[in-house]
Design a protein around this motif. Structure first.
Motif, PDB file in Angstrom:
ATOM      1  N   GLU A   1       0.713  -1.371   0.083  1.00 25.08           N
ATOM      2  CA  GLU A   1       0.126   0.052   0.025  1.00 25.08           C
ATOM      3  C   GLU A   1       0.924   1.249  -0.048  1.00 25.08           C
ATOM      4  OE1 GLU A   1      -2.446  -0.604   3.627  1.00 25.08           O
ATOM      5  OE2 GLU A   1      -3.984  -1.831   2.146  1.00 25.08           O
ATOM      6  N   ALA A   2       2.064   1.292   0.700  1.00 21.89           N
ATOM      7  CA  ALA A   2       2.864   2.355   0.940  1.00 21.89           C
ATOM      8  C   ALA A   2       3.480   2.483  -0.514  1.00 21.89           C
ATOM      9  CB  ALA A   2       4.007   2.086   1.899  1.00 21.89           C
ATOM     10  N   VAL A   3       3.807   1.675  -1.134  1.00 23.14           N
ATOM     11  CA  VAL A   3       4.653   1.762  -2.430  1.00 23.14           C
ATOM     12  C   VAL A   3       3.849   1.953  -3.510  1.00 23.14           C
ATOM     13  CG1 VAL A   3       5.764   0.428  -4.344  1.00 23.14           C
ATOM     14  CG2 VAL A   3       6.599   0.144  -1.886  1.00 23.14           C
ATOM     15  N   ALA A   4       2.361   1.593  -3.395  1.00 27.41           N
ATOM     16  CA  ALA A   4       1.327   2.191  -4.608  1.00 27.41           C
ATOM     17  C   ALA A   4       1.117   3.506  -4.276  1.00 27.41           C
ATOM     18  CB  ALA A   4       0.262   1.153  -4.333  1.00 27.41           C
TER      19      ALA A   4
ATOM     20  N   GLU B   1       2.114   9.031  -6.271  1.00 24.74           N
ATOM     21  CA  GLU B   1       2.589  10.628  -6.010  1.00 24.74           C
ATOM     22  C   GLU B   1       3.626  10.901  -6.924  1.00 24.74           C
ATOM     23  OE1 GLU B   1       5.469  12.584  -2.681  1.00 24.74           O
ATOM     24  OE2 GLU B   1       4.353  10.888  -1.897  1.00 24.74           O
ATOM     25  N   ALA B   2       4.720  10.015  -7.272  1.00 28.77           N
ATOM     26  CA  ALA B   2       5.768  10.142  -8.212  1.00 28.77           C
ATOM     27  C   ALA B   2       5.265  10.447  -9.483  1.00 28.77           C
ATOM     28  CB  ALA B   2       6.777   8.922  -8.170  1.00 28.77           C
TER      29      ALA B   2
ATOM     30  N   ALA C   1       8.152  -4.048  -8.441  1.00 30.14           N
ATOM     31  CA  ALA C   1       7.189  -4.215  -7.322  1.00 30.14           C
ATOM     32  C   ALA C   1       6.451  -5.415  -7.517  1.00 30.14           C
ATOM     33  CB  ALA C   1       6.097  -3.145  -7.373  1.00 30.14           C
ATOM     34  N   LYS C   2       6.437  -6.016  -8.672  1.00 29.49           N
ATOM     35  CA  LYS C   2       5.530  -7.285  -8.965  1.00 29.49           C
ATOM     36  C   LYS C   2       6.451  -8.536  -8.482  1.00 29.49           C
ATOM     37  CE  LYS C   2       3.105  -5.353 -12.900  1.00 29.49           C
ATOM     38  NZ  LYS C   2       3.076  -5.448 -14.332  1.00 29.49           N
TER      39      LYS C   2
ATOM     40  N   LYS D   1      10.480  -5.069  -1.801  1.00 26.06           N
ATOM     41  CA  LYS D   1      11.467  -4.126  -0.903  1.00 26.06           C
ATOM     42  C   LYS D   1      12.258  -3.685  -1.865  1.00 26.06           C
ATOM     43  CE  LYS D   1      11.057  -6.819   3.200  1.00 26.06           C
ATOM     44  NZ  LYS D   1      11.864  -7.711   4.210  1.00 26.06           N
ATOM     45  N   ASP D   2      12.819  -4.374  -2.917  1.00 26.47           N
ATOM     46  CA  ASP D   2      13.587  -3.526  -3.818  1.00 26.47           C
ATOM     47  C   ASP D   2      12.940  -2.236  -4.728  1.00 26.47           C
ATOM     48  OD1 ASP D   2      16.030  -3.324  -5.499  1.00 26.47           O
ATOM     49  OD2 ASP D   2      14.667  -4.125  -7.355  1.00 26.47           O
ATOM     50  N   ALA D   3      11.649  -2.506  -4.889  1.00 32.92           N
ATOM     51  CA  ALA D   3      10.934  -1.558  -5.543  1.00 32.92           C
ATOM     52  C   ALA D   3      10.810  -0.474  -4.499  1.00 32.92           C
ATOM     53  CB  ALA D   3       9.558  -2.059  -6.056  1.00 32.92           C
ATOM     54  N   ALA D   4      10.497  -0.306  -3.282  1.00 31.75           N
ATOM     55  CA  ALA D   4      10.474   0.532  -2.558  1.00 31.75           C
ATOM     56  C   ALA D   4      11.823   1.549  -2.347  1.00 31.75           C
ATOM     57  CB  ALA D   4      10.078   0.113  -1.051  1.00 31.75           C
TER      58      ALA D   4
END
Length: 75
Positions: free
Chosen positions: A11-14, A19-20, A48-49, A53-56
């Motif tokens: 949810e945080a990454v999404a 925002e980005a 992210a798929k 963690k790497d995506a974050a």
């Protein structure tokens, strides 16, 4: 418990990706720079798929670059 933390991270990454994307769209930069930033966002989205963690981490780095005004070169 692990699933809850994974869901929170997702949810945080999404939310940060949204925002980005908004920030990149609103930047007053040449189109080539905007396209390069959009490609970076696509890479983060794809990551992210497979590795949230790497995506974050990648997204944090990209957001820091945006905050500090570091943009890719316009080709």
């Amino acid at each position: 418990m692990e699933r809850d933390s994974q869901l929170e991270l997702y949810e945080a990454v999404a939310a940060r990706l949204k925002e980005a994307h908004t920030r990149v769209r609103s930047l007053q930069v040449p189109e080539g720079v905007r396209m390069a930033l959009s490609r970076k966002l696509l890479v983060v989205t794809a990551a992210a798929k497979h590795d949230l963690k790497d995506a974050a981490t990648r997204l944090d780095r990209l957001m820091k670059d945006l905050d500090e005004g570091r943009f890719p070169e316009d080709d």
